[in-house]
Design an enzyme around this catalytic site. Structure first.
Site, PDB file in Angstrom:
ATOM      1  N   GLY A  57      30.703  18.998  12.177  1.00 33.82           N
ATOM      2  CA  GLY A  57      30.138  17.655  12.008  1.00 33.82           C
ATOM      3  C   GLY A  57      28.647  17.669  12.239  1.00 33.82           C
ATOM      4  N   ASN A  58      28.055  16.511  12.417  1.00 30.80           N
ATOM      5  CA  ASN A  58      26.625  16.445  12.734  1.00 30.80           C
ATOM      6  C   ASN A  58      26.337  15.182  13.546  1.00 30.80           C
ATOM      7  OD1 ASN A  58      25.889  14.219  10.855  1.00 30.80           O
ATOM      8  ND2 ASN A  58      26.651  15.697   9.346  1.00 30.80           N
ATOM      9  N   HIS A  59      25.055  14.965  13.862  1.00 26.03           N
ATOM     10  CA  HIS A  59      24.703  13.915  14.825  1.00 26.03           C
ATOM     11  C   HIS A  59      24.464  12.543  14.209  1.00 26.03           C
ATOM     12  CE1 HIS A  59      24.358  16.936  17.906  1.00 26.03           C
ATOM     13  NE2 HIS A  59      23.513  17.624  17.165  1.00 26.03           N
TER      14      HIS A  59
END
Ligand code: PMT
Length: 402
Positions: free
Chosen positions: A208-210
């Site tokens: 995933g990412n932020h």
């Protein structure tokens, strides 16, 4: 935009779907509307007046005269800003179309000087019947707003068209009704992607990412406030968009891509603000991967590119806006994306700028347009930035459609 302070007559006629009117009433009251419930005698068999009176904090009225009290339907008809009949049964629609005044709801309707919104509910055969179609057309011709019906399980046990819209959907129509008329995107459709995507490694873990989703959510809100019928494809986040936005929650890039492809054809403005994972594990493990001493290798394959799809399939009337999140060679990379993905505009944000990019409530961007024009905007809240971007999009869409 809200229903705060609006006076609404909620007409309930007798059908199974009448239970949904309780939830609609609760939504209206919670958001500050004054609601007077008017029921047909048949509706009493489906929902309790006591529940409706308690939620609306007003006596529910049903009969033209009860004891020595006469219900002043003319006063009620003039009191309201809007009359909503939900559910409107086949029988009530027929009476409305022909002006048969044999109960209080009909008397109030015939006295109403305010706009009238009708949310039909009935079995599919009745909804498809030529007589009902004629009645509905007649009501439309009289200037009343007839809401669409939903599709699904019906009271008869059959599956088909005729369900009463969900209370939240009816509520959206009510909010839209009270919007000021000067909406530059009224009648336009917008599609926005926002948030991260999660790409499953196994049932427990993901890549995933932020991204928090805030930038795209604010853009969706601003588009909807400008009158666009806005769909937001939102990756996993605890944030949510305003009531006017139709949000579809997705998890992976594949899901976001499929939803975008199905919506894009009817879209006037597409804004891709999501941080979509470029890669996903080729084969997500079916069971949780166990720890071992050997190094773990995960083969990654490319995800479909949603912005590139929109760029490749856009007509000359559609506006396609992309974002670029960069850490180095920002301008060069953003311009390459603009060209490669055939966007009309690319909004560049850099992780080298303080308080910009992921997870912040502010952002600082530069805009690169396909005609070579560049605009630098200062650091500002994502809400304000979204409004500014939407103004630019309105201008560009207008230019395309001249
Ligand atoms: O969500 P927030 O916390 O508010 O943060 C906002 C943001 C930083 C995520 C947002 O402003 C932003 O920059 N979004 C795009 C992030 C990104 O993935 O950029 P990219 O340079 O990798 O992608 C370029 C463009 O292609 C983007 O419009 C992206 O949505 C799109 N894309 C990328 C890959 C893919 N498979 N499909 C896509 O549509």
């Amino acid at each position: 935009m809200s229903v705060q302070g609006k006076k609404i007559l909620l007409g309930i006629s007798g059908g199974i779907a009448a239970y949904k009117s309780i939830l609609l009433l609760r939504l209206l009251v919670k958001n500050g509307a004054e609601v007077q419930v008017v029921m047909t005698p048949a509706a009493k068999q489906f929902v309790s007046p006591l529940v409706l009176a308690t939620l609306s904090k007003r006596p529910v009225i049903c009969e033209l005269a009860e004891g020595d009290i006469w219900a002043n339907h003319v006063h009620l008809g003039r009191w309201a800003d809007l009359m909503v009949v939900a559910p409107a049964t086949c029988n009530t629609i027929a009476k409305m179309a022909t002006g048969i005044c044999d109960n209080l709801l009909m008397a109030v309707y015939l006295s109403a000087t305010c706009p009238v919104m009708v949310a039909p509910a009935m079995d599919e055969d009745m909804w498809q019947h030529g007589t009902t179609k004629m009645n509905v057309e007649r009501l439309k011709g009289l200037g009343f707003q007839i809401l669409p019906v939903g599709k699904g399980a019906l009271a008869s046990g059959l599956i088909g068209e005729g369900r009463l819209l969900e209370p939240e959907e009816i509520y959206k129509y009510i909010i839209a009704h009270f919007q000021p008329a000067d909406k530059p995107l009224q009648g336009r459709k917008a599609l926005v992607t926002a948030g991260p995507t999660y790409e499953a490694i196994d049932p427990v873990r993901f890549i995933g990412n932020h991204s928090s989703g805030l930038m795209g959510i604010e853009i969706a809100n601003a588009l909807a406030n400008a009158g666009a019928d806005t769909t937001l494809l939102l990756g996993p986040t605890h944030l949510k968009a305003g009531d006017l936005v139709h949000t579809i929650r997705v998890t992976s890039a594949d899901e976001m891509y499929a939803a975008a492809v199905s919506a894009f054809g009817k879209t006037d403005i597409a804004v891709m603000a999501a941080a979509v994972a470029d890669y996903k594990p080729g084969n997500a493990a079916e069971q949780k991967i166990k720890k071992s001493d050997a190094p773990l290798h995960i083969d990654l394959v490319q995800n479909p590119d949603i912005l590139a799809y929109c760029g490749a399939h856009k007509t000359s009337n559609q506006l396609v806006v992309g974002f670029a999140l960069e850490t180095n060679n920002e301008i060069e990379n953003a311009c390459k994306k603009l060209e490669r993905k055939k966007a009309d505009l690319i909004v560049l944000n850099s992780l080298n700028d303080q308080h910009a990019g992921f997870g912040t409530s502010t952002n600082k961007v530069s805009i690169f347009e396909s005609d070579g024009n560049t605009i630098d905007l200062p650091l500002q809240s994502k809400k304000e930035l979204a409004k500014e971007l939407v103004l630019l999009m309105i201008n560009r869409l207008h230019e395309k459609n001249q």
